[in-house]
Write a protein that holds these residues in place. Structure first.
Motif, short mmCIF file in Angstrom:
data_model
loop_
_atom_site.label_atom_id
_atom_site.label_comp_id
_atom_site.label_asym_id
_atom_site.label_seq_id
_atom_site.Cartn_x
_atom_site.Cartn_y
_atom_site.Cartn_z
N GLU A 158 1.47 -9.31 -7.22
CA GLU A 158 2.41 -8.64 -7.19
C GLU A 158 1.32 -7.71 -8.34
OE1 GLU A 158 4.92 -6.53 -5.16
OE2 GLU A 158 3.85 -4.51 -6.04
N ASP A 159 1.15 -7.94 -9.72
CA ASP A 159 0.13 -7.37 -11.24
C ASP A 159 -0.85 -7.26 -10.86
OD1 ASP A 159 3.21 -7.77 -12.45
OD2 ASP A 159 2.06 -10.15 -12.74
N ARG B 100 1.34 -13.42 -19.15
CA ARG B 100 1.65 -12.43 -17.89
C ARG B 100 0.62 -11.38 -18.00
NH1 ARG B 100 6.54 -9.98 -14.56
NH2 ARG B 100 5.14 -8.90 -14.05
N ASP C 127 -1.64 -3.85 -8.53
CA ASP C 127 -1.57 -2.88 -9.54
C ASP C 127 -2.50 -2.73 -10.38
OD1 ASP C 127 0.86 -2.33 -9.26
OD2 ASP C 127 1.96 -2.98 -10.47
N LEU C 128 -3.61 -3.31 -10.30
CA LEU C 128 -4.75 -2.77 -11.03
C LEU C 128 -5.68 -2.07 -10.04
CD1 LEU C 128 -6.37 -6.13 -12.66
CD2 LEU C 128 -5.61 -4.34 -13.96
#
Ligand SMILES: [Zn+2]
Lengths: 190, 397
Positions: free
Chosen positions: B284-285, B102, B288-289
Motif C-alpha cells: 500500500e505504501d 516503514r 502511493d509512490l
C-alpha cells in the motif's frame, strides 16, 4: 509587525528557496473568495499566502498548522504544480471521491510523508452540490506526526477543488480544530 | 547458529560524548585521513577525535528516529532483523542496533556508531532471508570498516559543520533538509563507490560463511536491475546514486558466488511469516509512490512465488487500475477477480472492482461489488461513501 517576523521564523525550513514573501492577514468576519470557486467566512485572524492553485492559511506558522485551498484542478493536471515529482499522479475528470483519496495519498507521499492512514471517507455537500470529506494521519518528512482533514468537490466546470486542514498532531491540531471546522462549515461554491 | 547475546558493556563513551561540543568535534582536524584499522568489537573512538564527533551526531539522529514513530511497532520483526545482524556480526552484535522503518523504496543504511536502519520497502523486495542477509552483511561491513569516518575526512575541508551534519544524517536515512549540501555530497560519491565494492565483498563473505546461500547475493541485484529497467526513465534514486552500477555489483557477486565452496540453506518460515504479516501494508505504501512499472516487477515476482496470492493479485489489479497510462482496464478487472478467488484477499478488492465496473458503465455488477465490499467489511470507515455510490447506481440502473 511581530506576527510577521514570528511567522518567518516558523517558515524557515520552507523559506530556504522561497523567502518570506507576501503574507497578509485575512479579515476574520468578511466573506472571502478563493480561486473563483470557494467563498468562506474566515472567523479567525488567519495569515494567508496565495499559491498558483489557491491560498494557504496559518495562525502560528505553516509548519505547525495550515489550511490549504486547492482550486480548479483540471483534467490531466497534478494537484500541486511546484517542486513535485514529475510523475506525480494527475486528476482525471472521471474520478470519484475514492480516487481523489488515492490522489491525495500520492501527493502526501511525493511530499515526503509516510505511514499515511486515511479514514472516514463520507459524503458531504457544498451549496447543495455533492461533495465528500475524509480524515488522515501521517508522519511528515522529518518524522513529525500530522493529522488532517479534507473536503473535496468535483465540479463539471471547475474541476477538482479541495479545502484542507492539517496540523501537528501534538497540541496544534486540536488548538485550531474549531477554527478550521468553522471555516469548512462556511464553505460555499461560487 | 546465533551467538549468545552478550550484555552491553558499560558505555564510558556516552559520558565523554555528551561533554563534547558538537561543533567543536566536527571541525576538529584531528586524525589523518586514509584507511583505518577495522573497528574492534565494542571499540569506541577517542574522545577528542573526529570520529567521536560523528558518533555524537548519529546518536542524536538515532534518538530522533526512535521518537519519530517511523520504527515499525512489531517487536518480532525488529528482533528478527537483529537476530540476522547477530548471526553475521558475531561479537559486534550488541554494538549494532537495527531498526526496521516503514518507508517504501529499497534502502538500508549504517551509521558509524552502529545505528542501522532498514526500510520496509527493502524487506518487501527480498525473496528470502538469504537476500536480506546479503544487505545486512553489506551494512555491517560499512560499520566494521569505519567507512563513514573515512568518507567524512575526504570531504570535510570543503564543508561547514552544519553542512556535514546534513550529509551525515541524510546518509543515515534521516533527512533534515539540506539542499545546499547535495552538490558537495556528489563529489564524494566516487570515493564512496570503492567502499560499496568493499562492503559487497565483505558482506558476501559474512553471509556465505554463516550458512546463507551464496547465489542469493547476485539474485537480489538481478531483481533490482529488472525493476530499474522497467522504469521508463532513470529517476535520481538516492540509493543508486551513491552506489556502483547494479550491473557491476551483480556481476561481481555472481563471480564470488560461482567461486564459493559454501552451500548454505536456511529455513525461511520465520521470514515468510513476518513478510506475510506486513506485505499488504508495505505494498500500500509502495502504491502511493506511483512508480507503477517498478511495482509491477515486484508483484510479478511475488505472483510467481505463490506467496500471499490474494494480496499480490489485489495489488496487481490496483497498479493497473491506478496507472493512468493503462487505458484498457480489462486486465485490472481480471486481476481483481482473480484476487477474489483467494482466502487472503483484502476486502478492498471488492471496492476496487466496483469502482472499475462503475467507470465502465456496468452498473449492476458495480453495485454488487460495492455491496460485497460492505458485506465483507461491515465496519469499513468509508461505508457512508460506498452506500452513496450504491444509491447513485440505483438511480442509473
Ligand atoms: Zn553501502
Amino acid at each position: 509587525m511581530i506576527r510577521f517576523s514570528k511567522l518567518c521564523t516558523g517558515l524557515l525550513a520552507l523559506a530556504l528557496l522561497a523567502g518570506c514573501t507576501t503574507i497578509t492577514e485575512v479579515p476574520p468576519t468578511k466573506k472571502h473568495e478563493i480561486g473563483g470557486v470557494f467563498r468562506v467566512v474566515p472567523g479567525t485572524a488567519w495569515n494567508a499566502k496565495t499559491t498558483n492553485r489557491g491560498e494557504i492559511w496559518t495562525v502560528n506558522g505553516f509548519g505547525l498548522e495550515r489550511m490549504a485551498f486547492i482550486t480548479k484542478v483540471e483534467d490531466g493536471k497534478p494537484l500541486v504544480t511546484q517542486g513535485q515529482d514529475k510523475d506525480a499522479p494527475t486528476f482525471r475528470a472521471d474520478m470519484n471521491a475514492t480516487d481523489v483519496v488515492n490522489l491525495y495519498e500520492a501527493l502526501l507521499t511525493s511530499s515526503g510523508y509516510s505511514q499515511i492512514e486515511v479514514s472516514n471517507l463520507r459524503p458531504h455537500t457544498i451549496s447543495g452540490q455533492d461533495a465528500f470529506r475524509f480524515d488522515y494521519t501521517a508522519f511528515n518528512r522529518s518524522g513529525l506526526a500530522k493529522q488532517g482533514m479534507v473536503v473535496g468537490l468535483i465540479d463539471p466546470e471547475k474541476g477538482l477543488n479541495l479545502a484542507t486542514y492539517e496540523a501537528a498532531s501534538e497540541h496544534y491540531y486540536d488548538a485550531s480544530l474549531a477554527a478550521a471546522e468553522s471555516v469548512l462549515a462556511s464553505l460555499e461554491k461560487i | 547458529m546465533t551467538p549468545p547475546v552478550k550484555p552491553l558493556p558499560p558505555a564510558p563513551s556516552r559520558v565523554f560524548r555528551t561533554t563534547l561540543a558538537l561543533g567543536l568535534a566536527l571541525t576538529a582536524a584531528a586524525c589523518a585521513g586514509g584507511p583505518r584499522a577495522d573497528l574492534k568489537p565494542g571499540q569506541v573512538p577517542a574522545a577528542d577525535s573526529t570520529e567521536a564527533g560523528l558518533w555524537l551526531v548519529m546518536d542524536k539522529a538515532e534518538t530522533r528516529l526512535k521518537t519519530s514513530g517511523r520504527v515499525i511497532p512489531d517487536p518480532e520483526l525488529q528482533a528478527y532483523v537483529q537476530d540476522i545482524v547477530c548471526r553475521l556480526a558475531a561479537e559486534h552484535c550488541t554494538h549494532i542496533r537495527s531498526y526496521v522503518v516503514r518507508r517504501p523504496g529499497f534502502n538500508a543504511s549504517m551509521a558509524p556508531n552502529g545505528f542501522m536502519s532498514v526500510w520496509s520497502g527493502l524487506l518487501l523486495r527480498c525473496e528470502n532471508e538469504d537476500q536480506l542477509a546479503t544487505v545486512i552483511g553489506h551494512e555491517i561491513s560499512h560499520y566494521v570498516r569505519r567507512h563513514s569516518v573515512q568518507r567524512w575526512e575526504a570531504m570535510r575541508d570543503s564543508l561547514t559543520a552544519a553542512q556535514v551534519f546534513g550529509i551525515v544524517t541524510a546518509t543515515a536515512g534521516v533527512p533534515l533538509g539540506g539542499f545546499a549540501v547535495l552538490g558537495a555530497y556528489g563529489q564524494v560519491q566516487a570515493y564512496s563507490r570503492d567502499h560499496e565494492r568493499e562492503a559487497d565483498a565483505m558482506g558476501f563473505t559474512l553471509m556465505s560463511d554463516n550458512g546463507y546461500a551464496p547465489e542469493a547475493a547476485p539474485q537480489l541485484w538481478e531483481n533490482l536491475i529488472a525493476e530499474k529497467d522497467a522504469a521508463e526513465e532513470d529517476k535520481p534514486d538516492p540509493f543508486f546514486a551513491s552506489h556502483p552500477p547494479s550491473e557491476e555489483r551483480m556481476q561481481t557477486l555472481s563471480e564470488l558466488a560461482a567461486a564459493s565452496d559454501r552451500h548454505g540453506t536456511v529455513d525461511n518460515s520465520r521470514f515468510e511469516a513476518l513478510m506475510a504479516r506486513h506485505r499488504a501494508t508495505w505494498l500500500e505504501d509502495e502504491l502511493d509512490l506511483g512508480h507503477y512499472a517498478e511495482m509491477q516487477v515486484v508483484l510479478d515476482r511475488l505472483k510467481d512465488s505463490g506467496t500471499s496470492p490474494g494480496v499480490t493479485w489485489y495489488y496487481l489489479g490496483e497498479v493497473l487500475r491506478r496507472d493512468a497510462e493503462v487505458e484498457d482496464k480489462e486486465e485490472a478487472v481480471a486481476a481483481l477477480r482473480r484476487a477474489l478467488t483467494y482466502d487472503d484477499v483484502p476486502a478492498e478488492a471488492h471496492r476496487s472492482l466496483g469502482l472499475l465496473l462503475h467507470r465502465q458503465g456496468d452498473h449492476a455488477d458495480a453495485r454488487d461489488a460495492f455491496e460485497n465490499y460492505l458485506a465483507v467489511a461491515p465496519g469499513a470507515d468509508d461505508r457512508a461513501m460506498i452506500e452513496f455510490y450504491i444509491k447513485k447506481l440505483e438511480t442509473k440502473s
